[in-house]
Design an enzyme around this catalytic site. Sequence first.
Site, short mmCIF file in Angstrom:
data_model
loop_
_atom_site.label_atom_id
_atom_site.label_comp_id
_atom_site.label_asym_id
_atom_site.label_seq_id
_atom_site.Cartn_x
_atom_site.Cartn_y
_atom_site.Cartn_z
CG HIS A 121 31.23 39.33 46.86
ND1 HIS A 121 32.61 39.52 46.86
CD2 HIS A 121 30.92 39.15 48.28
CE1 HIS A 121 33.08 39.54 48.18
NE2 HIS A 121 31.91 39.35 48.95
CB CYS A 150 11.86 47.61 36.24
SG CYS A 150 10.87 46.13 35.92
N GLY A 190 44.37 34.23 44.01
CA GLY A 190 44.37 35.65 43.65
C GLY A 190 43.21 36.52 44.68
CB ALA A 235 46.11 33.17 38.69
#
Length: 250
Positions: A121, A150, A190, A235
Amino acid sequence: MNPGKNILEAVQLISHAKYLVAFTGAGISVESGIPPFRGEDGIWSRYDPGILEISRYFSSPEETWPVINDLFYQFFSSAKPNPAHHFLAYLEKIGILKSLITQNIDNLHQEAGNKKVIEYHGNSNWLVCTKCGERLKVTDEIIRNSVPKCKNDGALLKPDFVFFGEPIPDRAATKANVEAIRSDVFLVIGTTGEVMPASMVPKMAKNSGSRIIEINIEETVYSNSLTDLFLKGKAGEVCRELLEEMKSLN
Ligand code: NAD
């Protein structure tokens, strides 16, 4: 279920894997202080998911950017890798982990030392110009503005992660599928397994004969369909146990 037995079994599978691949979601970063999207204390319990619609970002960046800035830049910047990230970095360093597919955009795997990271992602540390396409590293100066612009042409910059309504970058999607198919042991950490098309990746691993180890604080859509070995717990805590057990074998 005896967690001790499952830890031992997972260590056996991981240590003897010929091609271990990991797949991580927002849950791995919770102990680093970054909340997941879903669930009781998830980001969507406080914010409207619509702020991450790509059409809304383009049509009203003045409205969406301050929330995105708050969520992904002010908040993420203080997070540090936790024992689960460090465990995956260790597995790569000793040559067992061949690649790591992450849905996360927080850069914590790279900070922990993983190099073979597939960013499904994207990554919030970068911005991309919507006109010239230049990719710029996030700086305080850029994100301080009411909307990020920019420096070359003044056009709107977009965080280089996947918004709702945007496709997955081709290279990442293809590489993730190839690595899943190649794996013989696949470690899922997870993730709810509810975000498409990322959720298909563990299915590809399973369909290719991979053994699936899953770590999560609760059962997911994978647990009773794909998972061979479920390690229930946080985790960071589970990975600390796995690491200790692996090191005790050497
Ligand atoms: P999710 O928010 O849908 O689900 C998180 C999962 O983590 C749940 O299954 C939950 O039970 C589990 N979990 C929570 N705490 C845990 C812990 N301490 N240890 C182990 N598991 C834990 O996340 P998702 O499925 O990854 O999908 C949401 C999408 O949102 C991702 O694709 C990602 O792009 C994005 N996201 C990223 C971040 C990040 O970069 N850290 C944070 C939030 C959302």
